[in-house]
Design an enzyme around this catalytic site. Structure first.
Site, PDB file in Angstrom:
ATOM      1  N   HIS A 116      46.688 -57.517  56.156  1.00  0.00           N
ATOM      2  CA  HIS A 116      45.965 -57.993  57.342  1.00  0.00           C
ATOM      3  C   HIS A 116      44.632 -57.278  57.447  1.00  0.00           C
ATOM      4  CE1 HIS A 116      47.841 -54.255  58.702  1.00  0.00           C
ATOM      5  NE2 HIS A 116      46.921 -54.206  59.646  1.00  0.00           N
ATOM      6  N   ASP A 118      42.225 -55.789  60.724  1.00  0.00           N
ATOM      7  CA  ASP A 118      42.578 -55.470  62.104  1.00  0.00           C
ATOM      8  C   ASP A 118      41.932 -56.376  63.139  1.00  0.00           C
ATOM      9  OD1 ASP A 118      44.359 -53.531  61.391  1.00  0.00           O
ATOM     10  OD2 ASP A 118      42.876 -51.917  61.440  1.00  0.00           O
ATOM     11  N   HIS A 265      44.430 -54.533  54.497  1.00  0.00           N
ATOM     12  CA  HIS A 265      45.270 -53.368  54.220  1.00  0.00           C
ATOM     13  C   HIS A 265      46.714 -53.650  54.621  1.00  0.00           C
ATOM     14  CE1 HIS A 265      43.842 -52.874  58.367  1.00  0.00           C
ATOM     15  NE2 HIS A 265      45.004 -52.286  58.616  1.00  0.00           N
ATOM     16  N   ARG A 281      45.271 -43.824  65.883  1.00  0.00           N
ATOM     17  CA  ARG A 281      44.168 -44.700  65.464  1.00  0.00           C
ATOM     18  C   ARG A 281      43.173 -44.920  66.591  1.00  0.00           C
ATOM     19  NH1 ARG A 281      45.052 -50.179  66.320  1.00  0.00           N
ATOM     20  NH2 ARG A 281      44.598 -50.946  64.230  1.00  0.00           N
TER      21      ARG A 281
HETATM   22  C1  OGA Z   1      46.450 -49.867  61.396  1.00  0.00           C
HETATM   23  C2  OGA Z   1      47.346 -49.985  60.248  1.00  0.00           C
HETATM   24  C3  OGA Z   1      48.158 -48.560  58.542  1.00  0.00           C
HETATM   25  C4  OGA Z   1      48.959 -47.300  58.410  1.00  0.00           C
HETATM   26  O1  OGA Z   1      46.429 -48.799  62.008  1.00  0.00           O
HETATM   27  O2  OGA Z   1      45.736 -50.839  61.680  1.00  0.00           O
HETATM   28  O3  OGA Z   1      47.503 -51.041  59.693  1.00  0.00           O
HETATM   29  O4  OGA Z   1      48.859 -46.684  57.342  1.00  0.00           O
HETATM   30  N1  OGA Z   1      47.909 -48.838  59.867  1.00  0.00           N
HETATM   31  O5  OGA Z   1      49.687 -46.927  59.334  1.00  0.00           O
HETATM   32 MN    MN Z   2      46.015 -52.500  60.487  1.00  0.00          MN
END
Ligand code: OGA
Ligand code: MN
Length: 290
Positions: A116, A118, A265, A281
Site C-alpha cells: 500500500h 499511505d 510498502h 509514526r
Molecule cells: C505505516 C506502515 C510499516 C511498519 O506505518 O504506514 O505501513 O513497518 N508501517 O510497521
Molecule cells: Mn503504511
C-alpha cells in the site's frame, strides 16, 4: 523557530545509497536536535532522490520525532483514531505490546501486511511517513519498499498508453474489507469517503511518473469492475518484483522515512504472539495526486 544556540553546526549528513532500487542510509546527523537549513537540505535532496531514508541509532522522544517530521510539512492524524498516541494526537502507535508488557497476540493494522501507499484513500494522501521503532521482532517484521517510478518506467509503451488518464477508486472501507480487518465505522467512512486518483501519478516535485496502486484501491473508474480489479492487481504484481525492492531489517531506534508519492510498502509476517513489535509514526500531509 528553533533556538539558534541548539542548531547543529557540525559537518553535513552523509548519504550512502543502498545496493537496491531505492533507499539510502543517512549518518552523521542527530535527529534529536533541530537541523540547520543546510543539514535539512541534504536530507530533503536525499529523500527526493532515494525515496526511503534510514537513520540508525536515533533514540528520539515523541516530541523530537514530531519536530523532525514537521520540517517536511503539516502533520496529520489517522482515520483509525484508536491508533492515536495517548498524549500526542499527531503520533500514531502500531503496537502489539500491552500496558502490562505482554503481547496482544495479533499484529495491529492487518492492512500493513499488504502492499500500500499511505492514506491513498483520502483526497490529499500522505507525503511522507516517518517511523521509529521502540520495539522490533527478532525474526520477520521487516518492512519492504518498492520503487514505483522504476516500475512505471519499465512498463511497455502499450501499457503506459492504456493506463494514461485512468483513475482508480481508493477506499478506506474497501481496503479493510479486503484484508479482513474490523469493518470501517460510520464515523470513519464519513471522514474518509471513497476518492479517485490517477493510476499513473506524477510526482509533484520531481515530475517523475509512478504506478499509484496498492491495497487501498477498489476498482477502476469507467472500466468493467472485475477487469479493473485485475489490471490493478497486474500493475501491483509488476511493481513489486524483487528488482524494485529494498528490504528494511529493523534495529531498535531506527528512524525510517519514505516518500508515499514514489513507493509502496508492506510488513513481512512475524510471530505476533511471541514477538513484540511497536512503531511510532508521524505523517506529513501531501498534495492531491495528478
Ligand atoms: C505505516 C506502515 C510499516 C511498519 O506505518 O504506514 O505501513 O513497518 N508501517 O510497521
Ligand atoms: Mn503504511
Amino acid at each position: 523557530m528553533p533556538d539558534s544556540a541548539q542548531i547543529q553546526t557540525e559537518a553535513l549528513p552523509l548519504v550512502k545509497p543502498f545496493d537496491a532500487a531505492l533507499g539510502a542510509e543517512v549518518s552523521n546527523i542527530d535527529l534529536s536536535r533541530p537541523l540547520s537549513d543546510a543539514q535539512f537540505a541534504v536530507v530533503e535532496q536525499a529523500f527526493l532522490k532515494h525515496h526511503v531514508l534510514v537513520f540508525r541509532q536515533q533514540p528520539l522522544t515523541d516530541e523530537q520525532h514530531l519536530a523532525f517530521a514537521s520540517r517536511f510539512g503539516e502533520l496529520e492524524g489517522h482515520v483509525n483514531k484508536s491508533t492515536h498516541h495517548k498524549k500526542h494526537d499527531k503520533v500514531q502507535v502500531f503496537s502489539n505490546v500491552k500496558d502490562d508488557g505482554k503481547t496482544t497476540g495479533v499484529h495491529p493494522e492487518l492492512g500493513t501486511y499488504v502492499w500500500h501507499t499511505d492514506k491513498s484513500y483520502v483526497a490529499t494522501p500522505s507525503l511522507t511517513t516517518v517511523l521509529r521503532s521502540p520495539a522490533i521482532a527478532s525474526e520477520g517484521g521487516d518492512t519492504l519498499f518498492t520503487n514505483t517510478h522504476a516500475a512505471y518506467d519499465d512498463l511497455d509503451a502499450q501499457t503506459k498508453q492504456k493506463i494514461e488518464g485512468l483513475k482508480a477508486e481508493h477506499s478506506w472501507k474497501r481496503s479493510r474489507e479486503k484484508v479482513g480487518e474490523r469493518p470501517a465505522t460510520a464515523e470513519e467512512i464519513a471522514a474518509a469517503p471513497p476518492v479517485q486518483h490517477p493510476i499513473a501519478r506524477t510526482h509533484p516535485v520531481t515530475g517523475r511518473k509512478c504506478i499509484y496502486v496498492g491495497s487501498h484501491t477498489s476498482h477502476i473508474i469507467g472500466m468493467d469492475y472485475d477487469a479493473g480489479v485485475q489490471l490493478l492487481k497486474d500493475l501491483e504484481v509488476h511493481a513489486t518484483q524483487p528488482k524494485y525492492i529494498y528490504r528494511h531489517k529493523w534495529q531498535v531506534d531506527d528512524v525510517l522515512m519514505w516518500d508515499n508519492r514514489s513507493t509502496m510498502h508492506c510488513v513481512t509476517p512475524y510471530d505476533a504472539a511471541k514477538e513484540k513489535r511497536a512503531v511510532h509514526r508521524v505523517v506529513v500531509k501531501g498534495d492531491k495526486p495528478v
